[in-house]
Write a protein that holds these residues in place. Structure first.
Motif, mmCIF file in Angstrom:
data_model
loop_
_atom_site.group_PDB
_atom_site.id
_atom_site.type_symbol
_atom_site.label_atom_id
_atom_site.label_comp_id
_atom_site.label_asym_id
_atom_site.label_seq_id
_atom_site.Cartn_x
_atom_site.Cartn_y
_atom_site.Cartn_z
ATOM 1 N N LYS A 185 54.555 29.409 31.458
ATOM 2 C CA LYS A 185 54.231 28.136 32.116
ATOM 3 C C LYS A 185 53.927 28.354 33.600
ATOM 4 O O LYS A 185 52.963 27.807 34.135
ATOM 5 N N ILE A 186 54.735 29.186 34.259
ATOM 6 C CA ILE A 186 54.518 29.459 35.676
ATOM 7 C C ILE A 186 53.215 30.222 35.887
ATOM 8 O O ILE A 186 52.475 29.972 36.844
ATOM 9 N N GLN A 187 52.898 31.137 34.972
ATOM 10 C CA GLN A 187 51.626 31.853 35.083
ATOM 11 C C GLN A 187 50.448 30.893 34.963
ATOM 12 O O GLN A 187 49.452 31.022 35.678
ATOM 13 N N GLN A 188 50.559 29.899 34.100
ATOM 14 C CA GLN A 188 49.510 28.890 33.956
ATOM 15 C C GLN A 188 49.390 28.048 35.224
ATOM 16 O O GLN A 188 48.280 27.726 35.667
ATOM 17 N N ILE A 189 50.514 27.712 35.825
ATOM 18 C CA ILE A 189 50.499 26.929 37.060
ATOM 19 C C ILE A 189 49.868 27.731 38.194
ATOM 20 O O ILE A 189 49.047 27.206 38.966
ATOM 21 N N MET A 190 50.212 28.999 38.306
ATOM 22 C CA MET A 190 49.627 29.843 39.343
ATOM 23 C C MET A 190 48.122 29.972 39.158
ATOM 24 O O MET A 190 47.357 29.916 40.121
ATOM 25 N N SER A 191 47.697 30.131 37.911
ATOM 26 C CA SER A 191 46.266 30.218 37.623
ATOM 27 C C SER A 191 45.557 28.913 37.996
ATOM 28 O O SER A 191 44.455 28.924 38.559
ATOM 29 N N TYR A 192 46.198 27.793 37.697
ATOM 30 C CA TYR A 192 45.628 26.477 38.040
ATOM 31 C C TYR A 192 45.485 26.339 39.558
ATOM 32 O O TYR A 192 44.452 25.862 40.055
ATOM 33 N N ILE A 193 46.506 26.759 40.290
ATOM 34 C CA ILE A 193 46.444 26.699 41.756
ATOM 35 C C ILE A 193 45.276 27.520 42.281
ATOM 36 O O ILE A 193 44.519 27.084 43.141
ATOM 37 N N HIS A 194 45.110 28.734 41.745
ATOM 38 C CA HIS A 194 44.007 29.604 42.178
ATOM 39 C C HIS A 194 42.661 28.907 42.006
ATOM 40 O O HIS A 194 41.764 29.037 42.847
ATOM 41 N N CYS A 195 42.504 28.188 40.911
ATOM 42 C CA CYS A 195 41.213 27.577 40.570
ATOM 43 C C CYS A 195 40.971 26.241 41.266
ATOM 44 O O CYS A 195 39.854 25.721 41.218
ATOM 45 N N HIS A 196 42.009 25.679 41.893
ATOM 46 C CA HIS A 196 41.877 24.341 42.469
ATOM 47 C C HIS A 196 42.328 24.293 43.926
ATOM 48 O O HIS A 196 42.782 23.249 44.414
#
Length: 280
Positions: free
Chosen positions: A173-184
């Protein structure tokens, strides 16, 4: 805030380091690429919140701007060779049909492991270590052996005799959140927005993010935005444009964050007070 550390005033800088101190290095990043040839020790390496348990002759390839740190678990000897690599060094060999950029590609894990078929690469790393054992100060010799190691490493990736190390414990879940932050990064990012996006409570998100990555959500977002800002600054974009391109809503906020992080003013184009030693 997590610092930019290390220094690099030439295209390639090599260090040989060994110590026996139990230590958790702070998260940090570099403006240049870094390769570590891990020789021995009891070490877990974390890159962008993902952890990897190292084995002798593993190779850690950290691209410029990636947040990372080693965790040294005991006082067993920790031995490694560290290379600081400027983008222009890669470009020089790219012009000579030696493209080393895939070594730092995000398509594979940053920690690479050699198979039994890559003994030539391991031998080359041992020869590089030997130059320090013998007290040789010949920089050209060290640089040449390092280049040989890079050639074997690049070839090993192509032939898949060098493979990526599987992740240690991490929270998907945290990896998904970090990826989302990178993209936005250019968009509005707040804890409530992220919590709603990933169906968790704000309190749980803050606690879990800190536990898994070692830094708060707000600090991580600001750090990633400032690293992006440094990239735009090096490309010559105007400061006001950089501010809004990186997701800051006010120039004053960008100015204060930049000054706190880099310890200088934005108009100084990012020069900063940095350590004069090889930080992991």
């Amino acid at each position: 805030m997590y610092k930019k550390t290390g220094y690099l005033q030439e295209p390639l800088k090599l260090f040989y380091v060994q110590d026996s101190t139990e230590w958790i290095c702070p998260y940090h990043y570099h403006d240049f690429h870094k390769i570590t040839f891990f020789l021995q020790g009891n070490v877990t390496y974390e890159v962008e919140g993902k952890s990897y348990i190292l084995k002798p002759y593993d190779i850690i390839c950290v691209a410029a701007g990636q947040l990372h740190r080693p965790i040294i678990s005991d006082q067993k000897l920790y031995e490694r060779i560290i290379a600081y690599i400027a983008p222009e060094w890669l470009y020089t060999y790219q012009q000579k049909a030696c493209d080393f950029s895939p070594i730092f590609a995000p398509s594979h894990a940053p920690v690479l492991r050699q198979s039994s078929q890559t003994e030539t690469l391991a031998d080359t790393i041992r020869r590089l270590r030997q130059t320090w054992y013998e007290g040789q100060e010949n920089k050209l010799l060290k640089d040449t052996i390092f280049l040989e190691a890079m050639l074997y490493l690049s070839e090993g990736l192509k032939k898949k005799t060098v493979t990526t190390v599987k992740l240690g414990n991490h929270n998907e879940k945290i990896q998904q959140i970090m990826s989302y932050i990178h993209c936005h990064l250019k968009e509005k990012l707040t804890i409530p927005i992220l919590a709603e996006q990933f169906y968790v409570s704000p309190d749980h998100l803050m606690h879990l993010f800190k536990k898994e990555t070692g830094y708060s959500v707000g600090t991580y977002i600001t750090t990633r935005r400032l690293i992006l800002a440094k990239h735009y600054m090096n490309a010559g974009l105007p400061l006001t444009e950089i501010c809004y391109e990186c997701g800051f809503t006010q120039y004053s906020t960008f100015y204060r964050a930049w000054k706190k992080y880099y310890r200088t003013k934005p108009r100084d184009r990012g020069s900063s007070v940095i350590d004069d030693r090889p930080l992991e």
